[in-house]
Design a protein around this motif. Sequence first.
Motif, PDB file in Angstrom:
ATOM      1  N   SER A   1     -32.638 110.704  72.633  1.00 38.42           N
ATOM      2  CA  SER A   1     -32.851 109.825  73.885  1.00 38.42           C
ATOM      3  C   SER A   1     -32.869 110.839  75.209  1.00 38.42           C
ATOM      4  O   SER A   1     -32.672 112.344  75.197  1.00 38.42           O
TER       5      SER A   1
ATOM      6  N   GLU B   1     -29.722 112.341  76.247  1.00 38.50           N
ATOM      7  CA  GLU B   1     -29.327 113.491  75.253  1.00 38.50           C
ATOM      8  C   GLU B   1     -30.183 114.605  75.501  1.00 38.50           C
ATOM      9  O   GLU B   1     -29.617 115.742  75.253  1.00 38.50           O
TER      10      GLU B   1
ATOM     11  N   THR C   1     -27.504 106.648  82.833  1.00 34.16           N
ATOM     12  CA  THR C   1     -27.679 107.826  82.147  1.00 34.16           C
ATOM     13  C   THR C   1     -27.920 108.821  83.198  1.00 34.16           C
ATOM     14  O   THR C   1     -26.813 110.116  83.192  1.00 34.16           O
TER      15      THR C   1
END
Length: 229
Positions: free
Chosen positions: A151, A154, A184
């Motif tokens: 992602s 990540e 995030t």
Amino acid sequence: MQKKTGLVIEVQGLCKKVDDATGSLTILDGINLAIEAGSRVALVGASGSGKSTLLGLLAGLDHASAGSVRLLGHDLAQLDEDARATLRRGAVGFVFQSFQLMPHLTALENVMLPLELQGEITAPEAARRARTLLEQVGLGPRTAHYPKLLSGGEQQRVALARAFVTRPAVLFADEPTGSLDAATGHAVIELMFEMNRASGATLVLVTHDAELARRCDRTLTIEAGRLVV
């Protein structure tokens, strides 16, 4: 950790001009600043104000039209491209908005790459250090994954591990959460600050996020290519 002292970046009369169809365009004009070792500095300003250009000049990724930049005691104008690259490999880390991972390398291999370019440690030691950092950023089970299987959050955590694996004296970050959603992005920023505190590196951060800027020791505002005092 013993607090580092002294200036790591010194800028005097820095200017950047480029030629376009209408003539000469001034992007930065007469920038003077000094950044102390171990500090966290935010560069803020509207889009097009010149802050990312300034970051590139501070890191030796671009050439100034006038003025000087001293990075870790080195006058960048006096270094050729090879010498600049050597300085960056040895003492500078980067985190970019677009991650800039190598798509054909696994997460582990991406983090190992700066160590391999330095050529100062063995491959097993580079792998050990890279794996340790990937575990630190919560990606221990993902070391063999390629970027396309990760992602955005990540991928940025891999980029953080890559930036810190060489134990840099200075970390440059250009809108590190710009491509991430709010939740995030917040997690990535918390991780970046945690790793920065642990390493004692100087952090120079370009951001549009006022809350993020407030967490830094200093905020430098760029307006129309000039540093606002």
